[in-house]
Structure formats: structure tokens, C-alpha cells
Design a protein around this motif. Structure first.
Motif, short mmCIF file in Angstrom:
data_model
loop_
_atom_site.label_atom_id
_atom_site.label_comp_id
_atom_site.label_asym_id
_atom_site.label_seq_id
_atom_site.Cartn_x
_atom_site.Cartn_y
_atom_site.Cartn_z
N ALA A 21 38.76 62.28 78.18
CA ALA A 21 37.40 62.25 77.64
C ALA A 21 37.33 63.08 76.36
CB ALA A 21 36.42 62.78 78.68
N ALA A 22 37.99 64.25 76.36
CA ALA A 22 37.95 65.12 75.18
C ALA A 22 38.67 64.46 73.99
CB ALA A 22 38.59 66.47 75.52
N VAL A 23 39.80 63.83 74.27
CA VAL A 23 40.53 63.16 73.18
C VAL A 23 39.68 61.99 72.64
CG1 VAL A 23 42.60 61.84 72.57
CG2 VAL A 23 42.80 63.86 74.04
N GLY A 24 39.01 61.30 73.55
CA GLY A 24 38.12 60.21 73.12
C GLY A 24 37.04 60.73 72.17
N ASP A 25 36.49 61.90 72.49
CA ASP A 25 35.45 62.48 71.63
C ASP A 25 36.03 62.85 70.26
OD1 ASP A 25 33.62 62.19 73.62
OD2 ASP A 25 33.67 64.30 74.28
N LYS B 100 26.19 55.24 70.04
CA LYS B 100 24.98 55.26 70.87
C LYS B 100 24.92 54.05 71.79
CE LYS B 100 21.71 57.79 68.42
NZ LYS B 100 20.92 57.64 67.21
N ASN B 101 25.32 52.91 71.25
CA ASN B 101 25.21 51.65 72.02
C ASN B 101 26.47 51.33 72.82
OD1 ASN B 101 22.77 51.32 70.79
ND2 ASN B 101 23.57 50.05 69.12
N GLN B 102 27.42 52.26 72.84
CA GLN B 102 28.73 51.88 73.41
C GLN B 102 28.69 51.66 74.92
OE1 GLN B 102 31.37 55.04 72.26
NE2 GLN B 102 30.76 56.39 73.93
N ASN B 103 29.60 50.81 75.37
CA ASN B 103 29.81 50.59 76.80
C ASN B 103 30.70 51.74 77.28
OD1 ASN B 103 30.79 49.83 79.27
ND2 ASN B 103 31.67 47.87 78.56
N PRO B 104 30.21 52.59 78.19
CA PRO B 104 31.02 53.75 78.61
C PRO B 104 32.39 53.33 79.17
CG PRO B 104 28.81 53.80 79.60
CD PRO B 104 28.92 52.49 78.92
N ALA B 105 32.47 52.12 79.70
CA ALA B 105 33.76 51.67 80.26
C ALA B 105 34.75 51.28 79.15
CB ALA B 105 33.53 50.49 81.19
N TRP B 106 34.25 51.03 77.94
CA TRP B 106 35.12 50.68 76.81
C TRP B 106 34.46 51.24 75.54
CZ3 TRP B 106 40.02 49.36 76.80
CH2 TRP B 106 40.60 48.88 75.63
N PRO B 107 34.56 52.58 75.36
CA PRO B 107 33.84 53.24 74.26
C PRO B 107 34.20 52.67 72.89
CG PRO B 107 34.89 54.85 75.73
CD PRO B 107 35.38 53.50 76.14
N ALA B 108 33.35 52.93 71.93
CA ALA B 108 33.50 52.34 70.59
C ALA B 108 34.86 52.67 69.97
CB ALA B 108 32.36 52.84 69.69
#
Ligand code: GLY
Ligand code: MN
Ligand code: MN
Length: 429
Positions: A318-322, A340-348
Motif C-alpha cells: 500500500a505504501a509503495v502504491g502511494d 479520487k475516482n479509482q477502483n481500490p481493487a485496481w488503483p490508478a
């Protein structure tokens, strides 16, 4: 084998470690891999079963390891069955381990011939209550054939149908995920050979060179340093080819202005290294290439700062994703709105960084271990963030190998040039 002898203490310690996890009165069996056929009388080079190798060090076919810690007869606590050799067999088939050599390699004193297994095992098997059999439990395995291990297990289970069968694989995943100091030395050696190959190609690469010519430089350097060769299929991908994650053709011309993504590393003593570097064909990155390069490098360093004991992969990923999300916004590849609109299962960020950040590494490049458990001292991982932009003909990935230590981690590739300035300076020489 091209590699120098490995200290047998490694295998003695590994067997001790394995045995601690067995139920009372249990017997474990491990069998070597097949030599796989190609066509005619050809075969693929031999690759040993990693678990058998981990517990015995024996790197040849037709090998069975029996471990029975509670055996009443001390000679039956460990038996290694190897392919029979003799002076005559050596002339026709090439040298195989003698019994004395097998003892020297493994630290096991009771060595028997492979063809003696069945008779010997009939006499021992009924004394044990549980059989630990092994199987490939890698979560990403793909096996479309019956392996030597599957054939072997079938036979044992049909000959001893009422024994309790247990799985060795979870124990192997646990013990293999924590590296022994001797293994860390071997992995360091693999990284050092990779370094030599990389430095060699920095002075070799220029516009017009073919991707396969770079591959040839690397294999030359690897083999002359006692490696069997690449630890996995090398990826030498110039320009937009870098956006094909499993590009293995390596047959295009490297053009002025392109960046080459090199996911290329040596094995040593059956231990993998796994490195990725990106270098400009011309010797100098463009401004945009450099921006993307530095963004990936910052994520790599950010990830390295949190690859430490106690961290979990859930938090780490999660941290690397951020971190990656922030970089991609700065590069103008995604917007705050996308996030803002991202799908949490497949983030932007996944649009430009669609693979994992880290995997276990060791005897197998994608080694075994439990991602659901916290990171522990002695574990070995890669860190390999990337940004792939097909519309810009550009893919950047950077990858090093790390051992988790009490205070964080040790980067086994710290001596391999990584900063863009250093790469440019070396290419200019
Ligand atoms: N070279 C394979 C990987 O990076 O996972
Ligand atoms: Mn990797
Ligand atoms: Mn890699």
C-alpha cells in the motif's frame, strides 16, 4: 558444475532445521528432477529440485534423500541414494559423484545407490508412522506434465496405502525463506557476477547495437565467472519493447534516443540474482527519460526504507502504491481526479505500474515464502518498481536484491551502478 564447492555445513544445518518441524516417528523423502527431453537424443540442461538441493547439495539426477530422525537404527536417520558410478560408468557416461564425494558434498554418511532404494525402503517404511512427501506448492506454478516427484509420490502412496501422508512443502517454504549465512554469500556472489556483466555492457552499448549482442556480452561474462548463465530468461528491451513485460526476443536494433531496459542477472551455485537497469542507447538520457528514471529510483529507495523486519506486505504494498501514485501525478501521467475516482481493487497507478514490487529470491528467482506473514531477518527480496509508457516508447524498471537485517536490510547490489549520473559517466568512458 562450474561453481566452487559449497560448505556442507549449509546442508547439515538445513536438514536439522527441517527435521525440527516433523511429527514424531516421521520419514521424509525428496527426489531429484527429471532430465527433460527435447527431440531426437537431445535434452534440456539439468536443473535440480530446489528442495532436494537445499537439504543435500547434490546437483545430479537419480537422487533420493531419506530423512528419518526417529529411526531406531542410527544408520537410517539419513540416507542418500545416488546414481551408481564406477570407473567404467565414468568413461561412458561421464563422472558422477562417488559415495565419498556424496558424503563430502552433503555431510550424509550413509550413501547407497539409487537402484537400491526400493528394497531398502521396504525394510524401513513400515517402521515410520508418517511420510512427508514433497510437491511444488509455488502459488504461480504451471505444470502441464507429470514430474519425477509426482511419479515418485504415486508409487510410495500405492506401496504404503495406509500411512499418514504429510506435506513437506510448507516446511520447505518456511525454512528456505530464511537464508543461511552461506546462502547469503552465494547470493552475493551471484550479484557480483551480475555486476561484472553490467559494467561490461555499459562500455559496449552504442546506437546500432543489437539487443542479442548485449545478451552475448553478458553470457560471456557470466560463464567466465563460474555461473551456469542467466538466472532466468534475459529481457533486453529497447525503446517500446520495454513495455512488454515478458519481452524475451531480444532481436531488435538499439536506436539512438531510446532507453534499453535490461532485466538480466546471473545464477551462481544454483542461487539466483535478479537485476534490472535501464540505460540510454546514446549514453545520455533525455530530460523526460531522466524524469521518469528518477521517479522510479525514488520509489525504489522509498520501498527500501520500509523493507524491514515486522513490516507486512499488505502495508508495504500500500505504501509503495502511494509513492508511485505521487510520482505518476508529478509526471503528468495520472491526475488527482483519477485517484479520487479509482477502483481500490485496481488503483490508478496500476495503469503504468502493473506488476508487484517485491518477491522472495533464493534458489529460485521467484523463491518460496509466505507473503501473508511479516518480514523477518534473513529473508531475501527484490525491489523492482517500474513505469511503462507505451505512448512515449519508454519503460523504466529498476531492481535490486536485499536481505532483511535487524535494522532494515542489506542491498546485495549496492555496488552496481544505479544513479543516472553514474551510468552516464560510465557510458561516456
Ligand atoms: N526477472 C524476473 C523478475 O524480475 O521477477
Ligand atoms: Mn524480480
Ligand atoms: Mn527481474
Amino acid at each position: 558444475m562450474k561453481y566452487s564447492a559449497i560448505k556442507k555445513d549449509l546442508y547439515i544445518d538445513n536438514r536439522k532445521n527441517f527435521s525440527k518441524h516433523l511429527k514424531p516417528n516421521s520419514l521424509a523423502l525428496f527426489v531429484s528432477n527429471d532430465i527433460l527431453p527435447t527431440n531426437g537424443d537431445g535434452s534440456l540442461g539439468f536443473i535440480q529440485n530446489s528442495d532436494l538441493l537445499h537439504l543435500s547439495g547434490v546437483d545430479q539426477e537419480d537422487t533420493i534423500l531419506l530423512i528419518y530422525p526417529d529411526a531406531k537404527d542410527g544408520k537410517q536417520k539419513e540416507i542418500l541414494f545416488i546414481k551408481e558410478t564406477s570407473e567404467l560408468i565414468a568413461i561412458w557416461e561421464g563422472a558422477k559423484l562417488t559415495k565419498q564425494q556424496a558424503t563430502d558434498v552433503s555431510g550424509i554418511s550413509n550413501i547407497m545407490w539409487f537402484h537400491e532404494f526400493e528394497k531398502t525402503f521396504k525394510a524401513i517404511g513400515f517402521q515410520a508412522e508418517h511420510f512427508y512427501l514433497n510437491s511444488n506448492e509455488h502459488t504461480r506454478r504451471y505444470i502441464d506434465m507429470e514430474t519425477a516427484e509426482m511419479r515418485f509420490n504415486k508409487k510410495i502412496m500405492s506401496q504404503f496405502p495406509l500411512h499418514h501422508i504429510e506435506r513437506s512443502a510448507p516446511i520447505m517454504h518456511r525454512i528456505r525463506s530464511i537464508k543461511h549465512p552461506i546462502e547469503i554469500e552465494l547470493m552475493q556472489q551471484a550479484c557480483n557476477i551480475t555486476e561484472k556483466g553490467f559494467r561490461r555492457l555499459l562500455s559496449f552499448t552504442k546506437p546500432g547495437v543489437m539487443e542479442y549482442e548485449i545478451e552475448a556480452e553478458l553470457i560471456h561474462e557470466f560463464v567466465r565467472n563460474r555461473s551456469r548463465g542467466f538466472a532466468y530468461g534475459p529481457i533486453i528491451a529497447s525503446g517500446g519493447n520495454a513495455c512488454v513485460l515478458h519481452y524475451v526476443e531480444n532481436n531488435k536494433e538499439c536506436k539512438d534516443g531510446d532507453v534499453i531496459l535490461l532485466d538480466v542477472a546471473a545464477e551462481y551455485g544454483n542461487y539466483a540474482s535478479d537485476m534490472t537497469r535501464c540505460i540510454p542507447v546514446s549514453g545520455k538520457f533525455t530530460k523526460r527519460q531522466r524524469e521518469v528514471y528518477d521517479a522510479v529510483l525514488r520509489v525504489m529507495k522509498g520501498a527500501a526504507a520500509i523493507l524491514k523486519p515486522g513490516n507486512t506486505f499488505e502495508k508495504y504494498n500500500a505504501a509503495v502504491g502511494d509513492m508511485m501514485t505521487k510520482e505518476l501525478i508529478q509526471l503528468g501521467l495520472i491526475t488527482e481526479q483519477d485517484v479520487k475516482n479509482q477502483n481500490p481493487a485496481w488503483p490508478a497507478y496500476k495503469k503504468y505500474f502493473m506488476h508487484g514490487t517485491s518477491h522472495f529470491i533464493g534458489l529460485d528467482v521467484h523463491d518460496v515464502g509466505f507473503f501473508a506473514e511479516p518480514m523477518q531477518v534473513g529473508m531475501a527480496f527484490t525491489i523492482e518498481p517500474g513505469i511503462y509508457i507505451p505512448e512515449e516508447n519508454l519503460g523504466i524498471r529498476l531492481e535490486n536484491n536485499y536481505i532483511i537485517t535487524a535494522t532494515g536490510n542489506d542491498d546485495l547490489m549496492k555496488n552496481i551502478p544505479l544513479e543516472a549520473d553514474e551510468i552516464e559517466a560510465l557510458m561516456a568512458k
